[in-house]
Design an enzyme around this catalytic site. Structure first.
Site, PDB file in Angstrom:
ATOM      1  CE1 TYR A 126      -3.852   2.377   0.973  1.00 30.58           C
ATOM      2  CE2 TYR A 126      -2.060   3.533   2.063  1.00 30.58           C
ATOM      3  CZ  TYR A 126      -3.353   3.517   1.573  1.00 30.58           C
ATOM      4  OH  TYR A 126      -4.138   4.642   1.665  1.00 30.58           O
ATOM      5  CD  GLU A 142      -6.118   4.260  -1.056  1.00 24.33           C
ATOM      6  OE1 GLU A 142      -6.241   4.593   0.119  1.00 24.33           O
ATOM      7  OE2 GLU A 142      -7.037   3.747  -1.716  1.00 24.33           O
TER       8      GLU A 142
END
Lengths: 298, 393
Positions: B113, B201
């Site tokens: 991530y 993101e």
């Protein structure tokens, strides 16, 4: 006494020839604020409501001795307007402009760090010391000189609170709208110690909103510094859904953080008197101050 | 403003963040052509057809499908396009699929991530990184907060080498992979700055079996306030993904958010609008919307606001709460009367005015003897009244 501004403050208006700038210049002059000059590049030498207009902040400051400026210029030029005021070392910069890109504010905040310049806003109604100096767009006539300070992230909700205080017979010291954006120049925690030191201020009303952690930081400060003066708080947005921006760019519950419930809990733990209904702000302050006076009398 | 995955990936590619080759398609023929081009003209290659909507959870909702031929790519695209896709993030109506992204399918690999957003507390950008990629990061933050590395940095100086090293370390990378990943982190930070992003993101960032690093999915939000200097990004706006009322309102300077209740709200100022929703709830009612009519509550703007509120058929009553500061209450009262007549509003409207010239304003409302318009002086009483009339009608 009061905080930040008083009858001696000399104010410039950046963007004075625009519609909002000209309108509010008139209102500030009506309030007897010392508006000593305006700035609009290319319009130097003219006058607006009897206020001389200059081409640059530097020139205006040199010729008038101004120690504050209020910025009305549109969002896309606001960054340059703030930089110009900082370059001219104006000690107080109040930014009314709404819609400034957040990274512009990050850059401005970075330059503010380590300087003594105070910036209030953006996207705020400004600040007012009742009966002395209004640097902002709030309706002046609802304010009365007195001992209650109001500090808020909102605009009209602040006016409503001030109105309630005045109706309840409680005047105000200095009321500051800190603005509803994610990055603002001055936060609750910057102002609370000033109010604590200010002889005129007897109590503080803090008006928060969902999103961010400014209210939690205020609560932590109140607890840690053992503030003596009573603090009252209302936080708007209990009904707000997650991940939906409620008008103000800063008013968003993101990643489950910034809810009104959390903020109320933090404030209550710090001994703040919280108000559930926005209609009860004036009443609550009045009732508590009366109790304190009674105790003092006994 | 949210971007689609394919738009974000096009920006990634130009910023030097590696992605798999892909082509966007708005028709099934385009999807067939995209397959052919990506697979070199032959069937057999395993590609993805991914529905493009402004919400996550697409895979589990059937919005991401593997295909092995140009015909299959075309038929899957035909199935997805033009229909709403319902995921756990969209709400029950779902969001319409107007485009699909056809790209090379990635099998296996380690999922990480990586994101950059604003640290409001520090007023600085912050990079968030976790070796636990592919999952809902909020869940990771809640259950396993130490699994997320946060590096906030000075926008003017950029992210520092030690910070990049800490991020790469949390991913467990070394050597050439560490260097490549470090470049991705730096590119992401640059892209955040030059595009005035609110959030970028990459979830997941994938370390492939062969060692390459690829941004597999993307969430990209641009600061609305910056669009004046990003015309190329502004052109990427897809109104079909936004609530039609919210979009319409935003185009005319009204801030509107639909909610689930039956009491419409018309307020000036965002803080006061939130507080009005709160007091309705405290009085036992449920607001149908948040609405900030903005600074200029004139006849036109109030008419617009009423029509947006009334397009929600759940609305049984409306609470107007206006603090007239610069706006005088007598003007507002006149505007309210005209607007409600213009639109022939049938539902009861409870009006609470406060501020400049309030007595004149209230008198105008009372004298009008408008059957549906109830003027109430105090906010608490107005909230109780609107809850009562909404319950009756």
């Amino acid at each position: 006494m009061s905080i930040i501004v008083n009858a001696q403050t000399k104010v410039l208006v950046q963007g004075i020839t625009g519609q909002a700038g000209a309108f509010h210049t008139e209102k500030m002059v009506e309030y007897k604020t010392q508006v000593v000059g305006g700035v609009t590049p290319g319009k130097g030498g003219t006058q607006i409501h009897g206020v001389p207009v200059f081409n640059s902040v530097k020139e205006a400051k040199e010729k008038t001795g101004a120690n504050a400026t209020i910025i009305f210029v549109p969002a896309k030029f606001a960054y340059n307007a703030v930089m110009e005021a900082m370059d001219a070392a104006v000690p107080l910069i109040v930014v009314i402009t709404e819609g400034i890109p957040v990274l512009d504010m990050v850059r401005i905040k970075r330059r503010l760090a380590g300087s003594t310049i105070r910036l209030i806003g953006p996207n705020c109604p400004g600040l007012i010391t009742s009966g002395e100096c209004k640097i902002g767009i709030m309706p002046g006539y609802i304010h009365r000189p007195g001992g209650v300070a109001v500090v808020s992230r909102s605009g009209t909700l602040t006016y409503d609170a001030v109105y309630q205080l005045t109706e309840a017979g409680l005047g105000q010291s200095t009321c500051v709208g800190i603005g509803g954006d994610p990055v603002v120049g001055t936060s609750f925690v910057d102002l609370l110690p000033m109010y604590e030191q200010d002889p005129q201020t007897e109590a503080i009303v803090l008006i928060g909103e969902i999103g961010g952690t400014e209210e939690e930081e205020a609560a932590a400060f109140i607890k840690k510094s053992k503030m003596r003066k009573p603090v009252f708080a209302f936080v708007a947005g209990r009904m707000a859904p997650k991940e939906k921006r409620m008008g103000h760019a800063g008013a968003i519950i993101a990643g489950g953080k910034g809810t009104a419930v959390e903020k109320y809990r933090a404030l209550q733990e710090a001994g703040v008197i919280t108000v559930d209904s926005p209609a009860d702000i004036g009443k609550t302050v009045k009732a508590h101050l009366a109790k304190r006076l009674n105790r003092a009398a006994v | 403003m949210k971007l689609h995955e394919y738009q974000a990936k096009q920006l990634f590619a130009s910023a030097g963040i590696p992605i798999q080759r892909g082509i966007v398609a708005e028709t099934s023929d385009e999807a067939r052509a995209a397959y052919k081009q990506l697979a070199g003209g032959k069937d057999g290659a395993k590609l993805n057809v991914k529905a493009q909507i402004h919400a996550g959870g697409r895979g589990k909702a059937g919005g991401v499908k593997a295909v092995t031929s140009a015909d299959e790519a075309a038929s899957v695209a035909a199935e997805l396009l033009g229909k709403p896709l319902v995921t756990k993030q969209t709400g029950p109506e779902g969001l319409p699929v107007r485009a699909v992204w056809v790209d090379e399918r990635v099998e296996g690999g380690r999922e990480l991530y990586l994101a950059v957003t604003l640290d409001r507390f520090k007023s600085q950008p912050v990079v968030l990184a976790s070796a636990m990629g592919g999952m809902d990061i909020e869940e990771v933050a809640e259950k396993n907060p130490e699994a997320i590395v946060r590096e906030s940095y000075d926008l003017l100086e950029g992210i520092t080498t030690p910070q990049v090293e800490r991020i790469v370390k949390t991913f467990g990378l070394s050597g050439a992979q560490a260097a490549a990943c470090g470049e991705i982190v730096r590119s992401l930070c640059r892209l955040y700055e030059i595009s005035d992003a609110v959030l970028i993101e990459i979830n997941p960032l994938v370390i492939m079996a062969k060692g390459d690093i690829i941004a597999l999915d993307a969430k990209f939000i641009v600061d609305d306030n910056s669009l004046f200097r990003h015309l190329e990004l502004a052109a990427m706006r897809d109104p079909s993904q936004e609530d039609p009322n919210e979009y319409k309102a935003s185009q005319i300077g009204i801030s509107y958010v639909g909610l689930s209740g039956n009491i419409g709200c018309l307020v000036n100022g965002a803080g006061l609008a939130m507080a009005t929703n709160d007091i309705i709830k405290l009085s036992g009612g449920e607001p149908a919307n948040f609405l900030d009519v903005g600074g200029g509550a004139n006849v036109e703007q109030v008419t617009n606001a009423f029509s947006i509120i009334l397009s929600d058929k759940k609305v049984k009553a409306i609470l107007v709460n206006i603090f007239g500061g610069i706006m005088r209450c007598d003007w507002i009262a006149t505007g309210l009367l005209k607007a409600s007549e213009n639109l022939k509003v049938k539902v009861p409207i409870v009006v609470r005015l406060q501020g400049t010239n309030v007595d004149e304003g209230r008198k105008i409302l009372k004298d009008a003897k408008h059957l549906n318009l109830i003027s109430v002086d105090e906010l608490a009483d107005a909230a109780r009244k609107v809850v009562e009339v909404a319950g009756k009608s």
